[in-house]
Motif scaffolding. Structure first.
Motif, short mmCIF file in Angstrom:
data_model
loop_
_atom_site.label_atom_id
_atom_site.label_comp_id
_atom_site.label_asym_id
_atom_site.label_seq_id
_atom_site.Cartn_x
_atom_site.Cartn_y
_atom_site.Cartn_z
N ILE A 4 -78.47 91.61 -66.49
CA ILE A 4 -77.35 92.59 -65.83
C ILE A 4 -76.17 91.77 -65.67
CG2 ILE A 4 -76.77 93.57 -63.51
CD1 ILE A 4 -79.70 94.11 -63.10
N SER A 5 -76.05 90.41 -65.55
CA SER A 5 -74.78 89.62 -65.35
C SER A 5 -74.11 89.83 -66.67
CB SER A 5 -74.98 88.24 -65.09
OG SER A 5 -75.60 88.46 -63.64
N ILE A 6 -75.07 89.72 -67.60
CA ILE A 6 -74.32 89.61 -68.98
C ILE A 6 -73.76 90.75 -69.50
CG2 ILE A 6 -74.75 89.37 -71.60
CD1 ILE A 6 -76.85 87.05 -70.90
N GLU A 7 -74.35 91.92 -69.14
CA GLU A 7 -74.13 93.34 -69.18
C GLU A 7 -72.73 93.55 -68.66
OE1 GLU A 7 -73.56 97.12 -70.84
OE2 GLU A 7 -75.04 95.55 -71.70
N TYR A 8 -72.62 93.07 -67.22
CA TYR A 8 -71.48 93.28 -66.54
C TYR A 8 -70.31 92.57 -67.04
CZ TYR A 8 -68.43 94.14 -62.63
OH TYR A 8 -67.22 94.59 -61.94
N ILE A 9 -70.57 91.33 -67.28
CA ILE A 9 -69.36 90.60 -67.97
C ILE A 9 -68.80 90.98 -69.17
CG2 ILE A 9 -69.02 88.34 -68.88
CD1 ILE A 9 -70.73 87.05 -66.88
N VAL A 10 -69.66 91.35 -70.06
CA VAL A 10 -69.20 91.88 -71.44
C VAL A 10 -68.45 93.31 -71.43
CG1 VAL A 10 -70.09 92.27 -73.77
CG2 VAL A 10 -70.93 90.44 -72.48
N ASN A 11 -69.41 94.22 -70.83
CA ASN A 11 -68.95 95.41 -70.64
C ASN A 11 -68.37 96.30 -69.47
OD1 ASN A 11 -69.67 95.75 -73.55
ND2 ASN A 11 -71.73 96.21 -72.96
N LYS A 12 -68.60 95.56 -68.42
CA LYS A 12 -67.83 95.82 -67.15
C LYS A 12 -68.70 96.95 -66.59
CE LYS A 12 -64.59 92.82 -66.49
NZ LYS A 12 -65.30 91.35 -66.79
N ASN A 13 -70.01 97.12 -66.82
CA ASN A 13 -70.69 98.41 -66.69
C ASN A 13 -72.29 97.84 -66.24
OD1 ASN A 13 -71.60 100.73 -66.92
ND2 ASN A 13 -71.72 101.28 -69.00
N PHE A 14 -72.81 98.58 -65.41
CA PHE A 14 -74.05 98.68 -64.87
C PHE A 14 -74.91 99.48 -65.32
CE2 PHE A 14 -77.42 99.14 -61.47
CZ PHE A 14 -77.92 98.06 -61.64
#
Length: 64
Positions: free
Chosen positions: A29-39
């Motif tokens: 979840i952290s990687i997805e949020y950092i890369v795409n600013k999406n949850f």
């Protein structure tokens, strides 16, 4: 340290599965949020499904 962790796995296999699931989900979840600013909440369902399968596998191993 590794021996203590191995002992923890043998004593509490279900807690180990839950701990690994929470840790890896947090990383994903952290990687997805950092890369795409999406949850993406749907990813949690996949993680829960895989954790359930793993818990059933551990249960079968423990019974045998």
């Amino acid at each position: 340290m590794f021996n203590k962790y191995k002992e923890f796995i043998e004593k509490r296999p279900y807690a180990h599965v839950i701990l690994i699931m929470v840790f890896t989900s947090f990383i994903g979840i952290s990687i997805e949020y950092i890369v795409n600013k999406n949850f993406i909440g749907a990813g949690l369902y996949s993680a829960l499904r895989i954790a359930l399968i793993e818990i059933l596998r551990v249960r079968r191993k423990k019974v045998n």
